[in-house]
Scaffold this motif. Structure first.
Motif, mmCIF file in Angstrom:
data_model
loop_
_atom_site.group_PDB
_atom_site.id
_atom_site.type_symbol
_atom_site.label_atom_id
_atom_site.label_comp_id
_atom_site.label_asym_id
_atom_site.label_seq_id
_atom_site.Cartn_x
_atom_site.Cartn_y
_atom_site.Cartn_z
ATOM 1 N N THR A 195 50.336 39.329 43.862
ATOM 2 C CA THR A 195 50.427 40.008 45.154
ATOM 3 C C THR A 195 50.446 41.531 45.038
ATOM 4 O O THR A 195 50.618 42.227 46.031
ATOM 5 N N SER A 196 50.244 42.062 43.827
ATOM 6 C CA SER A 196 50.318 43.511 43.642
ATOM 7 C C SER A 196 49.205 44.227 44.406
ATOM 8 O O SER A 196 48.063 43.764 44.468
ATOM 9 N N ALA A 197 49.564 45.380 44.978
ATOM 10 C CA ALA A 197 48.564 46.213 45.659
ATOM 11 C C ALA A 197 47.722 46.995 44.660
ATOM 12 O O ALA A 197 46.684 47.554 45.033
ATOM 13 N N GLN A 198 48.146 47.042 43.396
ATOM 14 C CA GLN A 198 47.435 47.786 42.365
ATOM 15 C C GLN A 198 46.545 46.838 41.554
ATOM 16 O O GLN A 198 47.051 45.899 40.936
ATOM 17 N N PRO A 199 45.230 47.058 41.535
ATOM 18 C CA PRO A 199 44.340 46.148 40.799
ATOM 19 C C PRO A 199 44.725 45.969 39.339
ATOM 20 O O PRO A 199 44.598 44.877 38.788
ATOM 21 N N GLN A 200 45.213 47.055 38.699
ATOM 22 C CA GLN A 200 45.531 46.960 37.272
ATOM 23 C C GLN A 200 46.737 46.076 36.991
ATOM 24 O O GLN A 200 46.984 45.700 35.850
ATOM 25 N N LEU A 245 41.628 52.471 32.241
ATOM 26 C CA LEU A 245 40.903 53.393 33.113
ATOM 27 C C LEU A 245 40.083 52.626 34.135
ATOM 28 O O LEU A 245 39.806 51.434 33.961
ATOM 29 N N GLN A 246 39.660 53.344 35.155
ATOM 30 C CA GLN A 246 38.771 52.775 36.163
ATOM 31 C C GLN A 246 37.494 53.594 36.170
ATOM 32 O O GLN A 246 37.531 54.824 36.283
ATOM 33 N N ASP A 247 36.349 52.921 36.031
ATOM 34 C CA ASP A 247 35.091 53.654 36.071
ATOM 35 C C ASP A 247 34.747 54.022 37.515
ATOM 36 O O ASP A 247 35.435 53.600 38.453
ATOM 37 N N PRO A 248 33.716 54.830 37.750
ATOM 38 C CA PRO A 248 33.405 55.266 39.125
ATOM 39 C C PRO A 248 33.111 54.124 40.086
ATOM 40 O O PRO A 248 33.284 54.273 41.302
ATOM 41 N N GLY A 249 32.689 52.969 39.565
ATOM 42 C CA GLY A 249 32.415 51.827 40.431
ATOM 43 C C GLY A 249 33.607 50.927 40.647
ATOM 44 O O GLY A 249 33.510 49.921 41.360
ATOM 45 N N GLY A 250 34.748 51.263 40.038
ATOM 46 C CA GLY A 250 35.956 50.476 40.217
ATOM 47 C C GLY A 250 36.283 49.535 39.075
ATOM 48 O O GLY A 250 37.326 48.887 39.089
ATOM 49 N N GLY A 251 35.410 49.432 38.075
ATOM 50 C CA GLY A 251 35.649 48.538 36.952
ATOM 51 C C GLY A 251 36.760 49.041 36.046
ATOM 52 O O GLY A 251 36.741 50.188 35.610
ATOM 53 N N LEU A 252 37.745 48.176 35.781
ATOM 54 C CA LEU A 252 38.862 48.525 34.906
ATOM 55 C C LEU A 252 38.542 48.127 33.464
ATOM 56 O O LEU A 252 38.062 47.018 33.205
ATOM 57 N N PHE A 253 38.826 49.028 32.535
ATOM 58 C CA PHE A 253 38.647 48.728 31.115
ATOM 59 C C PHE A 253 39.713 49.486 30.341
ATOM 60 O O PHE A 253 40.364 50.385 30.868
#
Length: 260
Positions: A195-200, A245-253
């Motif tokens: 339920t976290s509001a943070q994708p990471q 990190l999050q890339d400009p398109g939203g992808g987390l790596f």
């Protein structure tokens, strides 16, 4: 890339990682600047590229078709002997079989989400010679999940870990390690909050790319349009701190120190 660079990967283990994006050119520019990747065409058409480092395959980046989920997610793919059987196992265990299996090139692929929402894929057929922790492939794959041991049972049943020779599942106090022939290929760890509001912070697979200097690479990524870095769920290792990190398109790596 010759036919000799293609193998049938060992069932039950990671065999590739993919990122689907809205803007393929922007993704190329970002990852070339941050990780010094080069790109070449693939057998899957002009909308899908293979990223390479020092001439060896790293990952796939493709252009998302209109109408699909807008989120860009780095997704691991697992090798399977029969994609149809794998899809049935996923559905039987209450998870989501989202796409496929569909024919792609010389194989068949499927995309799914586990019971906590972490996206993963599976692949039946030959693939590029690629193995986690070796050469240019990601250094590690970590599952950030709500319940480590429940997740281990789920993935173990879906991919038949108990029946695959050479696969060993080690249960620790607060995490699970999966090894193939004595080499770690992935880990399952806690910390995911559905339920976290943070994708990471949500349950997801973390794709860890090794670099020589994490903080310098973070600075390059931010300058190239990446989002503010976070400490990863398994931030510290004997080799140093990792950053997500999050890339400009939203992808987390995740960036992790290269072992010396």
């Amino acid at each position: 890339m010759s036919a000799a660079d293609h193998v049938v990967p060992a069932p039950g283990t990671p065999c590739w990682v993919n990122l689907m994006v809205d803007d393929l050119r922007a993704a190329q520019t970002f990852y070339a600047a941050v990780l010094a990747w080069q790109f070449r065409a693939s057998s899957l058409g002009e909308g899908f590229l293979v990223a390479e480092a020092a001439g060896r395959p790293v990952a796939g980046i493709g252009e998302r078709r209109p109408g699909l989920d807008p989120a860009s997610v780095w997704t691991p793919y697992f090798a399977v002997g029969d994609a149809t059987v794998t899809a049935a196992r996923i559905r039987e265990r209450g998870a989501t079989q989202a796409v496929g299996p569909v024919a792609l090139g010389e194989g068949r692929a499927g995309l799914a989400a586990d019971r906590d929402g972490a996206a993963f894929g599976f692949w039946e057929g030959p693939g590029l010679a690629w193995s986690v922790g070796e050469e240019s492939a990601p250094a590690r794959l970590d599952l950030q999940t709500r319940d480590v041991f429940e997740a281990a049972v789920f993935y173990g049943e879906v991919f038949g870990w108990a029946d695959e020779p050479g696969i060993d599942v080690a249960y620790r106090r607060d995490h699970v390690l999966v090894e193939r022939d004595g080499r770690q290929v992935l880990s399952l760890r806690g910390g995911g909050v559905r339920t976290s509001a943070q994708p990471q912070s949500r349950p997801r697979w973390l794709v860890n790319f090794a670099v020589d200097d994490v903080e310098r690479t973070v600075a390059t990524a931010v300058a190239a349009g990446g989002g503010k870095p976070q400490l990863s769920a398994s931030a510290w290792s004997p080799d140093g701190f990792s950053r997500t990190l999050q890339d400009p398109g939203g992808g987390l790596f995740t960036l992790t120190p290269r072992r010396t």
